[in-house]
Design a protein around this motif. Structure first.
Motif, PDB file in Angstrom:
ATOM      1  N   LYS A 111      27.302 -27.554  27.895  1.00  0.00           N
ATOM      2  CA  LYS A 111      27.585 -29.060  28.023  1.00  0.00           C
ATOM      3  C   LYS A 111      26.248 -29.549  28.772  1.00  0.00           C
ATOM      4  O   LYS A 111      25.563 -30.633  28.193  1.00  0.00           O
ATOM      5  N   ASN A 112      25.770 -28.858  30.051  1.00  0.00           N
ATOM      6  CA  ASN A 112      24.797 -29.763  30.657  1.00  0.00           C
ATOM      7  C   ASN A 112      23.747 -28.770  31.286  1.00  0.00           C
ATOM      8  O   ASN A 112      22.926 -29.178  32.095  1.00  0.00           O
ATOM      9  N   THR A 113      23.350 -27.753  30.700  1.00  0.00           N
ATOM     10  CA  THR A 113      22.624 -26.707  31.125  1.00  0.00           C
ATOM     11  C   THR A 113      21.453 -26.595  29.897  1.00  0.00           C
ATOM     12  O   THR A 113      21.523 -26.494  28.787  1.00  0.00           O
ATOM     13  N   PRO A 114      20.079 -26.589  30.337  1.00  0.00           N
ATOM     14  CA  PRO A 114      18.872 -26.174  29.414  1.00  0.00           C
ATOM     15  C   PRO A 114      19.204 -25.133  28.490  1.00  0.00           C
ATOM     16  O   PRO A 114      19.363 -23.945  29.421  1.00  0.00           O
ATOM     17  N   VAL A 115      18.956 -25.066  27.432  1.00  0.00           N
ATOM     18  CA  VAL A 115      19.135 -23.821  26.740  1.00  0.00           C
ATOM     19  C   VAL A 115      17.651 -23.654  25.951  1.00  0.00           C
ATOM     20  O   VAL A 115      17.032 -24.365  25.396  1.00  0.00           O
ATOM     21  N   LEU A 116      17.404 -22.281  26.174  1.00  0.00           N
ATOM     22  CA  LEU A 116      15.893 -21.838  25.567  1.00  0.00           C
ATOM     23  C   LEU A 116      16.135 -21.055  24.447  1.00  0.00           C
ATOM     24  O   LEU A 116      16.824 -20.093  24.500  1.00  0.00           O
ATOM     25  N   ALA A 117      15.365 -20.972  23.509  1.00  0.00           N
ATOM     26  CA  ALA A 117      15.408 -20.078  22.289  1.00  0.00           C
ATOM     27  C   ALA A 117      14.022 -19.144  22.811  1.00  0.00           C
ATOM     28  O   ALA A 117      13.077 -19.413  23.056  1.00  0.00           O
ATOM     29  N   GLY A 118      14.487 -17.889  22.416  1.00  0.00           N
ATOM     30  CA  GLY A 118      13.371 -16.784  22.550  1.00  0.00           C
ATOM     31  C   GLY A 118      12.864 -16.647  21.060  1.00  0.00           C
ATOM     32  O   GLY A 118      13.247 -16.420  20.119  1.00  0.00           O
ATOM     33  N   VAL A 119      11.379 -16.869  21.330  1.00  0.00           N
ATOM     34  CA  VAL A 119      10.500 -16.955  20.064  1.00  0.00           C
ATOM     35  C   VAL A 119       9.849 -15.852  20.005  1.00  0.00           C
ATOM     36  O   VAL A 119       8.906 -15.616  21.175  1.00  0.00           O
ATOM     37  N   CYS A 120       9.486 -15.275  18.853  1.00  0.00           N
ATOM     38  CA  CYS A 120       8.655 -14.325  18.502  1.00  0.00           C
ATOM     39  C   CYS A 120       7.470 -14.730  18.109  1.00  0.00           C
ATOM     40  O   CYS A 120       7.219 -15.437  16.903  1.00  0.00           O
ATOM     41  N   GLY A 121       6.509 -14.974  18.947  1.00  0.00           N
ATOM     42  CA  GLY A 121       5.013 -15.847  18.745  1.00  0.00           C
ATOM     43  C   GLY A 121       4.318 -15.096  17.732  1.00  0.00           C
ATOM     44  O   GLY A 121       3.452 -15.592  17.133  1.00  0.00           O
ATOM     45  N   THR A 122       4.522 -13.599  17.543  1.00  0.00           N
ATOM     46  CA  THR A 122       3.688 -12.951  16.658  1.00  0.00           C
ATOM     47  C   THR A 122       4.226 -13.056  15.215  1.00  0.00           C
ATOM     48  O   THR A 122       3.661 -12.388  14.570  1.00  0.00           O
ATOM     49  N   ASP A 123       5.157 -13.524  15.219  1.00  0.00           N
ATOM     50  CA  ASP A 123       5.841 -13.567  13.643  1.00  0.00           C
ATOM     51  C   ASP A 123       4.694 -14.187  12.532  1.00  0.00           C
ATOM     52  O   ASP A 123       4.481 -15.228  12.831  1.00  0.00           O
ATOM     53  N   PRO A 124       4.286 -13.336  11.621  1.00  0.00           N
ATOM     54  CA  PRO A 124       3.332 -13.872  10.736  1.00  0.00           C
ATOM     55  C   PRO A 124       3.771 -14.433   9.585  1.00  0.00           C
ATOM     56  O   PRO A 124       3.136 -14.938   8.834  1.00  0.00           O
ATOM     57  N   PHE A 125       5.238 -14.858   9.682  1.00  0.00           N
ATOM     58  CA  PHE A 125       5.864 -15.486   8.544  1.00  0.00           C
ATOM     59  C   PHE A 125       6.258 -16.938   8.689  1.00  0.00           C
ATOM     60  O   PHE A 125       7.169 -17.318   7.922  1.00  0.00           O
ATOM     61  N   ARG A 126       5.903 -17.474  10.028  1.00  0.00           N
ATOM     62  CA  ARG A 126       6.076 -18.797  10.299  1.00  0.00           C
ATOM     63  C   ARG A 126       5.026 -19.459  10.883  1.00  0.00           C
ATOM     64  O   ARG A 126       4.209 -19.010  11.451  1.00  0.00           O
ATOM     65  N   LEU A 127       4.840 -20.822  10.293  1.00  0.00           N
ATOM     66  CA  LEU A 127       4.019 -21.731  10.961  1.00  0.00           C
ATOM     67  C   LEU A 127       4.716 -22.215  12.288  1.00  0.00           C
ATOM     68  O   LEU A 127       5.388 -22.914  12.339  1.00  0.00           O
ATOM     69  N   MET A 128       4.019 -21.786  13.375  1.00  0.00           N
ATOM     70  CA  MET A 128       4.769 -21.765  14.666  1.00  0.00           C
ATOM     71  C   MET A 128       4.989 -23.104  15.155  1.00  0.00           C
ATOM     72  O   MET A 128       6.115 -23.524  15.871  1.00  0.00           O
ATOM     73  N   LYS A 129       3.911 -23.878  15.035  1.00  0.00           N
ATOM     74  CA  LYS A 129       4.278 -25.311  15.348  1.00  0.00           C
ATOM     75  C   LYS A 129       5.353 -26.033  14.524  1.00  0.00           C
ATOM     76  O   LYS A 129       6.030 -26.773  15.337  1.00  0.00           O
ATOM     77  N   VAL A 130       5.583 -25.711  13.254  1.00  0.00           N
ATOM     78  CA  VAL A 130       6.885 -26.304  12.578  1.00  0.00           C
ATOM     79  C   VAL A 130       7.821 -25.759  12.983  1.00  0.00           C
ATOM     80  O   VAL A 130       9.060 -26.357  13.285  1.00  0.00           O
ATOM     81  N   PHE A 131       7.846 -24.336  13.190  1.00  0.00           N
ATOM     82  CA  PHE A 131       9.068 -23.615  13.546  1.00  0.00           C
ATOM     83  C   PHE A 131       9.575 -24.261  15.133  1.00  0.00           C
ATOM     84  O   PHE A 131      10.804 -24.464  15.345  1.00  0.00           O
TER      85      PHE A 131
END
Length: 278
Positions: A86-106
């Protein structure tokens, strides 16, 4: 849940620190973990692929192996976790080395879904030896994780990256990290915790070195600790007592796996201790 801006999140976190209260971040592999972490007063909730494996009874390092699409799993988990917070910031764990995603778009997609910030996980920072060297040489380096944090910062997302040493602390702080999480390795204790780890004394020294390096770049960056022998509240208390300027703790196994292991086992034992009346 309402979207929490980076400015709002930082104001609340700094207010807590000013009042002498630690920042407590909680990994959540399930909706119920997130729901009751928030009920307990969590300042941050982080979801990433290892949470799914961890709460499935597997070791957290399963998140670094090819058992699933790490970034895809985080998106799947969002529908379970985000609606109950409800009121707590939620962070996503991002695999920054993923070669199959355009990181800025993701990253934009994650923000649109409802994530307030990011952390770098799975991270090659947990890998060492020749394999780590080969990853760096073949374009799957920690530098890509730094770039992902920089992109998230540009999108005005809260950024709380894992770092494993002073050079990484400097790089992530320069990239705009809001909170540096000094990672001491796979959490010990519990049924599937690591057996090989630093001592608390060694961890305190390393955490302090990471803190000092990050602060040399940006005096306003906040530094918290995580992992290795820092598993229980008394362990965190030791770190606080033997360092200066560490303002919190992030726990994943510490917050959901270890408590669940204990609680379920003890509850079942209580039922088994009952005696039937024939």
């Amino acid at each position: 849940m309402p979207f929490i801006t980076r400015t709002e999140a930082l104001e609340k976190l700094r207010s807590n620190v000013a009042a002498g209260k630690p920042i407590v971040g909680c990994g959540a592999g399930t909706g119920i973990s997130a729901k009751f972490a928030e009920a307990g007063g969590a300042d941050l909730i982080i979801i990433y692929n290892s949470g799914r494996y961890r709460m499935g009874g597997r070791g957290s390092l399963a998140g670094l192996l090819p058992y699933g699409d790490a970034n895809g799993i985080v998106v799947e988990m969002a529908s379970e976790v985000l609606p109950v917070v409800k009121n707590t910031p939620v962070l996503a764990g991002v695999c920054g080395t993923d070669p199959f995603r355009l990181m800025k778009v993701f990253l934009r997609e994650l923000k649109e879904i409802g994530f307030d910030g990011v952390q770098n996980f799975p991270t090659v920072g947990l890998i060492d030896g020749v394999f780590r060297q080969n990853l760096e040489e073949t374009g799957m380096s920690y530098d890509l994780e730094v770039e992902a944090i920089a992109l998230a910062h540009e999108l005005d997302m809260l950024t709380c990256p894992y770092v494993f040493g002073t050079k990484q602390a400097i790089a992530m702080t320069k990239a705009g990290a809001d909170i540096i999480v000094a990672h001491m390795g796979l959490t010990t204790k519990g049924s599937i915790g690591a057996k090989t780890a630093l001592t608390l004394e060694e961890a305190a020294k390393r955490v302090q070195e990471i803190h000092d390096a990050a602060k040399s770049v940006n005096p306003d960056v906040m530094v918290i600790c995580h992992g290795g022998p820092i598993a229980e509240p008394e362990d965190v208390e030791y770190i606080f007592a033997h360092t200066k300027g560490i303002v919190g703790f992030f726990g994943a196994s510490s917050m959901e796996r270890i408590p669940v292991e204990r609680a379920i086992k003890e509850q079942v034992e209580r039922f088994k201790y009952l005696r039937i009346n024939m």
